[in-house]
Motif scaffolding. Structure first.
Motif, PDB file in Angstrom:
ATOM      1  N   SER B 393      48.740  37.134  35.699  1.00 16.04           N
ATOM      2  CA  SER B 393      47.514  37.930  35.792  1.00 16.04           C
ATOM      3  C   SER B 393      46.861  37.688  37.147  1.00 16.04           C
ATOM      4  CB  SER B 393      46.543  37.523  34.674  1.00 16.04           C
ATOM      5  OG  SER B 393      45.968  36.268  34.974  1.00 16.04           O
ATOM      6  N   PRO B 394      45.945  38.560  37.502  1.00  9.41           N
ATOM      7  CA  PRO B 394      45.115  38.234  38.673  1.00  9.41           C
ATOM      8  C   PRO B 394      44.116  37.151  38.284  1.00  9.41           C
ATOM      9  CG  PRO B 394      44.393  40.276  37.668  1.00  9.41           C
ATOM     10  CD  PRO B 394      45.645  39.874  36.935  1.00  9.41           C
ATOM     11  N   GLU B 395      43.329  36.715  39.212  1.00 13.11           N
ATOM     12  CA  GLU B 395      42.318  35.689  38.917  1.00 13.11           C
ATOM     13  C   GLU B 395      41.272  36.283  37.968  1.00 13.11           C
ATOM     14  OE1 GLU B 395      42.171  32.510  39.880  1.00 13.11           O
ATOM     15  OE2 GLU B 395      44.120  32.666  40.890  1.00 13.11           O
ATOM     16  N   LEU B 396      41.159  35.650  36.795  1.00 10.85           N
ATOM     17  CA  LEU B 396      40.239  36.161  35.775  1.00 10.85           C
ATOM     18  C   LEU B 396      38.924  35.403  35.871  1.00 10.85           C
ATOM     19  CD1 LEU B 396      42.808  36.248  32.831  1.00 10.85           C
ATOM     20  CD2 LEU B 396      42.120  38.147  34.309  1.00 10.85           C
ATOM     21  N   THR B 397      37.846  36.113  35.924  1.00 14.23           N
ATOM     22  CA  THR B 397      36.533  35.474  36.059  1.00 14.23           C
ATOM     23  C   THR B 397      35.748  35.546  34.759  1.00 14.23           C
ATOM     24  OG1 THR B 397      35.508  37.529  36.763  1.00 14.23           O
ATOM     25  CG2 THR B 397      36.455  36.118  38.484  1.00 14.23           C
ATOM     26  N   PHE B 398      36.226  36.305  33.837  1.00 16.82           N
ATOM     27  CA  PHE B 398      35.505  36.502  32.567  1.00 16.82           C
ATOM     28  C   PHE B 398      34.091  36.976  32.804  1.00 16.82           C
ATOM     29  CE2 PHE B 398      38.855  33.449  31.740  1.00 16.82           C
ATOM     30  CZ  PHE B 398      39.500  34.011  30.651  1.00 16.82           C
ATOM     31  N   PHE B 430      42.731  29.796  42.005  1.00 17.14           N
ATOM     32  CA  PHE B 430      43.761  30.208  42.976  1.00 17.14           C
ATOM     33  C   PHE B 430      44.794  29.126  43.225  1.00 17.14           C
ATOM     34  CE2 PHE B 430      39.821  32.413  43.942  1.00 17.14           C
ATOM     35  CZ  PHE B 430      40.215  33.736  43.919  1.00 17.14           C
ATOM     36  N   GLY B 431      44.856  28.179  42.376  1.00 16.99           N
ATOM     37  CA  GLY B 431      45.809  27.090  42.574  1.00 16.99           C
ATOM     38  C   GLY B 431      47.228  27.543  42.306  1.00 16.99           C
ATOM     39  N   THR B 432      48.115  26.824  42.911  1.00 16.07           N
ATOM     40  CA  THR B 432      49.525  27.138  42.700  1.00 16.07           C
ATOM     41  C   THR B 432      50.165  26.128  41.753  1.00 16.07           C
ATOM     42  OG1 THR B 432      50.073  25.850  44.655  1.00 16.07           O
ATOM     43  CG2 THR B 432      49.793  28.233  44.939  1.00 16.07           C
ATOM     44  N   THR B 554      37.865  30.357  38.054  1.00 19.26           N
ATOM     45  CA  THR B 554      38.758  31.506  37.801  1.00 19.26           C
ATOM     46  C   THR B 554      40.054  30.989  37.194  1.00 19.26           C
ATOM     47  OG1 THR B 554      39.799  31.423  39.978  1.00 19.26           O
ATOM     48  CG2 THR B 554      37.811  32.776  39.768  1.00 19.26           C
ATOM     49  N   ILE B 555      40.655  31.843  36.442  1.00 15.71           N
ATOM     50  CA  ILE B 555      41.862  31.432  35.719  1.00 15.71           C
ATOM     51  C   ILE B 555      42.954  32.467  35.957  1.00 15.71           C
ATOM     52  CG2 ILE B 555      42.864  30.903  33.455  1.00 15.71           C
ATOM     53  CD1 ILE B 555      39.991  30.405  32.478  1.00 15.71           C
ATOM     54  N   THR B 556      44.147  31.954  36.197  1.00 16.33           N
ATOM     55  CA  THR B 556      45.325  32.815  36.245  1.00 16.33           C
ATOM     56  C   THR B 556      46.220  32.453  35.074  1.00 16.33           C
ATOM     57  OG1 THR B 556      45.284  32.983  38.641  1.00 16.33           O
ATOM     58  CG2 THR B 556      47.358  33.487  37.548  1.00 16.33           C
ATOM     59  N   ILE B 557      46.632  33.460  34.351  1.00 19.06           N
ATOM     60  CA  ILE B 557      47.484  33.238  33.185  1.00 19.06           C
ATOM     61  C   ILE B 557      48.828  33.904  33.428  1.00 19.06           C
ATOM     62  CG2 ILE B 557      47.784  33.715  30.721  1.00 19.06           C
ATOM     63  CD1 ILE B 557      44.693  33.813  30.588  1.00 19.06           C
ATOM     64  N   GLY B 558      49.874  33.207  33.083  1.00 28.47           N
ATOM     65  CA  GLY B 558      51.199  33.779  33.300  1.00 28.47           C
ATOM     66  C   GLY B 558      52.088  33.628  32.094  1.00 28.47           C
ATOM     67  N   LEU B 559      53.104  34.410  32.084  1.00 32.08           N
ATOM     68  CA  LEU B 559      54.116  34.329  31.031  1.00 32.08           C
ATOM     69  C   LEU B 559      55.477  34.546  31.661  1.00 32.08           C
ATOM     70  CD1 LEU B 559      55.251  34.423  28.101  1.00 32.08           C
ATOM     71  CD2 LEU B 559      54.780  36.874  28.135  1.00 32.08           C
ATOM     72  N   GLU B 560      56.374  33.646  31.357  1.00 29.41           N
ATOM     73  CA  GLU B 560      57.741  33.800  31.811  1.00 29.41           C
ATOM     74  C   GLU B 560      58.656  33.648  30.611  1.00 29.41           C
ATOM     75  OE1 GLU B 560      59.007  31.725  35.347  1.00 29.41           O
ATOM     76  OE2 GLU B 560      56.924  31.361  35.926  1.00 29.41           O
ATOM     77  N   ALA B 561      59.689  34.455  30.606  1.00 30.75           N
ATOM     78  CA  ALA B 561      60.642  34.359  29.504  1.00 30.75           C
ATOM     79  C   ALA B 561      61.999  34.860  29.982  1.00 30.75           C
ATOM     80  CB  ALA B 561      60.169  35.175  28.305  1.00 30.75           C
ATOM     81  N   ASP B 562      63.011  34.183  29.551  1.00 30.25           N
ATOM     82  CA  ASP B 562      64.353  34.668  29.845  1.00 30.25           C
ATOM     83  C   ASP B 562      64.707  35.750  28.839  1.00 30.25           C
ATOM     84  OD1 ASP B 562      64.853  33.127  32.030  1.00 30.25           O
ATOM     85  OD2 ASP B 562      65.705  31.471  30.888  1.00 30.25           O
ATOM     86  N   ILE B 563      65.052  36.880  29.357  1.00 30.70           N
ATOM     87  CA  ILE B 563      65.433  37.999  28.495  1.00 30.70           C
ATOM     88  C   ILE B 563      66.935  37.896  28.266  1.00 30.70           C
ATOM     89  CG2 ILE B 563      65.428  40.487  28.217  1.00 30.70           C
ATOM     90  CD1 ILE B 563      62.634  39.142  28.330  1.00 30.70           C
ATOM     91  N   ASN B 564      67.274  37.686  27.048  1.00 27.47           N
ATOM     92  CA  ASN B 564      68.680  37.422  26.756  1.00 27.47           C
ATOM     93  C   ASN B 564      69.124  38.243  25.540  1.00 27.47           C
ATOM     94  OD1 ASN B 564      71.210  36.326  26.842  1.00 27.47           O
ATOM     95  ND2 ASN B 564      70.616  34.335  25.974  1.00 27.47           N
TER      96      ASN B 564
END
Lengths: 283, 583
Positions: B393-398, B430-432, B554-564
């Motif tokens: 996601s982009p940086e979420l500020t709520f 904005f942290g990595t 701010t919060i960045t939320i991500g999702l990763e998944a292997d599509i198999n």
């Protein structure tokens, strides 16, 4: 005759007359009358045909009289006779202006004839070029207009197997080519017409070149008429003179002939009378 | 005093696709900072793309090369043949790639463009004599060898070819970059006779000079793309009289293979991104719509890659336009269902796919070329290997970037992904450095319940008739038209008409279900189903709860998944956060 009259009046005749003498005298008188007639004939011949006679006088009177006619424009016509050979010579001269005009017109006539005689193809080409020169600006305007339109339509670079370029370009090129062909045909036609016209102009110029001469000849007529009248007048005068001269001479001859007859008659009578008394009764 | 936990639901996150142009703080949560190997599915959710199902089993002729173009040949008689190019060869077939290169014809480059035209398929590449194939000849031959060929000379060996308005059009030659040649009407091998011709654009370019890159046809327009400008001709069905109707300065096309005709529009990649002619048709002028406005910087950077090979495809069945930068192994997927407020398409990114070319078959299948040969866009594996679906996601500020947030729990609603492990990540400010948590999605089983099976009888499927019933209990409820219960075979079909194939009745006397096949009633029990389909338990929806930690404004939320092998999409993400003090 004087002597006879003088002889009669003097009474010497009667006195002289005498027998044979008188007859001899009469014969002499008759002889004299006879001789006088012959003299009168010679005199008549001399008076009419002899040197200084009427014929010679009339010949001089009826000789050709040189004359000159001058036209109003200065042209002259002169008729002369060679005094030695008697050859008649006439001279005709137009005025300098007329001569200049004649030369100019004849030169022009020559020019036109030369032009008419030139090959037509070069003239056709010249006329065609002049027509093309006249047509070219419009064709150039049309070409530029087409070019502009093609450029506006983005079609300047169009090349087609069907038309070469665009259909419009082909149409314009065809129209221009047709106009060019028409111009060529017109040039050929015009050149032929021009050739005819130049020949006509040459003919006209040639005719015009002889107009001064013709006018001079035309102007000569009144002059010639006047000269003829003069000649007629002279001829009449000579005729009258001849007639008068011949009448006078004839009167003289008649008179002399009368005198000779009288003398011959008297002489014969005397002789007959004198000889009759001798040889017969008198009557 | 205890703070209230605030629940914020990100509904259909990233359904607007990637946005790397706007400030992350000001962004709508509907955008994504990253959406890799994703598409926007038919329900507007971000979902994993389909995979590459490789069809080729023998790629000997391709060797270690990659396919660079795919085209399905079709003629009026319905003959089809798949052609591809790679390894400096003309290839055909899908499972076995056969070399179709004409004898004594040397190829050193695979930059072919292939088009169908009037029962022939033509191959054009700059500096090479065009090739042609038709079903009658049965072999790819040089264009000049075709009977009646004319004008096939080096001057017209173009790199671009377009089949439109009853002709072939070609441009982009080795030394001539301003001329377009067109063939005679309906004769692709006659370039000097009939109504063939050419147009030189050197005096047409709006900027004074340009080079032709691509050609396209749309709405009776011939669109000529230069590198930096575009000229549009009207009336191209009669090329001798076609006329310029529009020019566009400053916008050109980067490559021939980026141009795609969508039926209502023409898409192409310009130096500044994906563009379309959509508004041109409406407004009769050329206001260009930017379709890649959300990734402009990214796409410009990719375009500037030296020697880049571009490939694209428009696929109406999937409603996307793919543009692949093959050397940089990046594909952008533009969803063409609609545009955003700024006129851009929703876009996702497919990195590292190894896709090198595309071809759409007439039946809608999307063929994909790669080093493996020809594959199809189907299934959820890339050549039987999983691939990584990624969303950030982009940086979420709520709603208030000045307040501290304590992320307590993530509760995503995932659809599909049976048996997959989804890794949720989050970071602050904005942290990595991301925190992560793995969630196992349960495996979806097969379920039978009552009418849970679809028997498929070969005797009936030939008539296009399906049946429904429970084979296990010998029940068939519907076979085409059930006429009813009878004690003997009926002679009248449905509605008093004639009996039709597939009509059925139940013989109450004999307790037998009969079906009318080939003009006779047959006991259904005597038929053997060719296959039996089963119901699953419906769409798999997972709502796992993940405990999160940390804090930040701010919060960045991500999702990763292997599509198999299983599709996966994100329906929403419910974020429970504690709103703290103002920083």
């Amino acid at each position: 005759m004087g002597w006879f009259e003088d002889w009669i009046k003097s009474g010497d005749a009667v006195s002289d007359i005498g027998g044979g003498a008188l007859g001899a005298a009469g014969l002499a008188l008759a002889k004299k009358g006879y001789e006088d007639v012959g003299e009168i004939g010679e005199r008549a011949y001399a008076g009419l045909a002899g040197e200084g006679g009427l014929a010679e006088q009339l010949r001089g009177m009826l000789e050709f009289q040189p004359y000159t006619v001058t036209s109003a424009t200065g042209g002259q016509f002169g008729m002369t006779q060679d005094p030695t050979t008697g050859q008649m010579t006439y001279q005709m001269a137009t005025s300098p202006e007329e001569q200049a005009l004649q030369q100019q017109t004849l030169a022009n006539a020559g020019m036109f004839f030369n032009q008419a005689a030139m090959p037509v193809d070069q003239r056709e080409q010249d006329i065609f070029q002049r027509m093309r020169t006249a047509m070219s600006p419009e064709e150039e305007r049309q070409r530029l207009e087409m070019e502009q339109r093609m450029a506006a339509q983005g079609r300047l670079g169009v090349r087609t197997a069907q038309f070469g370029g665009t259909p419009e370009q082909l149409a314009l090129a065809k129209a221009q080519e047709e106009a060019r062909n028409t111009a060529m045909l017109n040039a050929m036609q015009f050149a032929g017409q021009e050739q005819q016209r130049q020949a006509q102009l040459g003919t006209g110029m040639l005719s015009a070149g002889y107009v001064p001469q013709a006018q001079l000849l035309a102007a000569l007529q009144p002059g010639m008429t006047a000269a003829e009248r003069q000649r007629q007048s002279l001829s009449e005068q000579a005729g009258t003179y001849g007639q008068t001269y011949a009448s006078g001479l004839q009167a003289l001859l008649q008179s002399a002939l009368g005198q000779a007859n009288i003398a011959g008659g008297v002489g014969g009578s005397i002789a007959r009378a004198s000889l009759g008394g001798l040889f017969g009764p008198s009557t | 005093m205890a703070q209230e936990i605030k629940s914020i639901t990100l509904v259909a996150p990233a359904f607007k696709g990637i946005n790397t142009e706007d400030s992350p703080l000001a962004q709508d949560p509907s955008f994504a900072e990253s959406a890799d190997n994703a598409v926007i599915d038919k329900r507007g959710r971000i979902a994993a793309r389909k995979g590459l199902s490789v069809l080729t089993t023998d790629k000997t002729e391709l060797g270690t090369g990659k396919l660079r173009a795919i085209k399905e040949f079709r003629d009026n008689l319905g003959n089809t043949k798949i052609f591809s190019v790679g390894n400096n060869k003309i290839l055909s077939g899908t499972t076995v790639l056969a070399d179709e290169t004409p004898g004594s014809y040397t190829i050193t480059s695979d930059n072919w463009k292939i088009v169908n035209f009037n029962d022939n398929v033509y191959f054009f590449q700059r500096g090479y004599e065009p090739l042609v194939y038709n079903n009658t000849g049965g072999a790819v031959v040089k264009l000049s060898t075709v009977a009646g060929a004319a004008g096939v000379v080096a001057a017209m060996y173009g790199n671009e070819v377009l089949a439109a308005y009853g002709r072939l059009w070609t441009a982009d030659f080795t030394t001539d970059k301003s001329t377009v040649y067109w063939s005679d009407l309906l004769i692709g091998h006659d370039w000097t006779g009939g109504t063939s011709g050419s147009i030189n654009l050197s005096k047409v370019w709006p900027d004074g000079f340009d080079e032709i890159v691509a050609l396209s046809a749309h709405n009776n327009l011939l669109i000529i793309f230069g590198k930096h400008s575009i000229v549009v001709y009207e009336g191209a069905d009669s090329p001798a009289t076609m006329r310029l109707v529009d020019t566009i300065a400053g916008v050109g096309c980067v490559d021939r293979d980026t141009v795609q005709y969508t039926g209502t529009d023409v898409l192409f990649l310009s130096q500044t991104g994906l563009r379309s002619f959509g508004r041109t048709v409406q407004e009769k002028s050329m206001p260009m719509s930017s379709l890649s406005g959300t990734i402009t910087t990214d796409i410009i950077r990719l375009i500037r890659g030296t020697g880049e090979i571009f490939k694209s495809v428009y696929h109406p069945e999937e409603s996307f336009y793919l543009i692949t930068f093959t050397n940089q192994a990046i594909t952008f997927c533009f969803d063409v269902r609609g545009t955003l407020e700024n006129g851009a398409y929703r876009v996702t990114r497919w990195p590292g796919t190894g896709f090198t070319c595309y071809g759409r078959k007439d039946n809608g299948d999307l063929l994909i070329g790669s080093r493996f040969g020809i594959g199809q866009y189907t299934g959820y594996k890339d050549n039987n290997l999983p691939y990584r679906f990624k969303y950030f996601s982009p940086e979420l500020t709520f709603g208030d970037a000045s307040k501290l947030k304590f992320l307590k729990r993530l509760r995503p609603t995932l659809v599909g992904g049976s048996g997959a492990n989804a890794i949720f990540t989050w970071s602050y400010d904005f942290g990595t450095l991301f925190s992560s948590a793995e969630v196992g999605i349960r495996s979806q089983g097969r379920s039978d319940f009552n009418l849970s099976e679809y028997p498929v009888y070969s005797e009936l499927s030939g008539y296009g008739i399906s049946s429904t019933g429970d084979v296990d209990i010998g029940e068939v409820v519907v076979v085409n038209k059930f006429l009813g219960d009878f004690t003997s075979a009926p002679t009248i079909g449905s509605g008093g008409g004639a009996l039709l194939e597939g009509d059925s009745y139940f013989d109450t006397a004999a307790d037998i279900f009969y079906v009318y096949i080939s003009s006779a009633f047959v006991d259904l029990d005597t038929l053997v189903p060719a296959s039996v389909g089963e119901f699953s338990d419906g769409e798999l929806v997972s709502r796992n709860s993940i405990n999160a930690n940390g804090s930040g404004s701010t919060i960045t939320i991500g999702l990763e998944a292997d599509i198999n092998g299983e599709e996966l999409s994100i329906q929403d993400i419910n974020v429970l956060a504690l709103i703290g003090k103002t920083l």
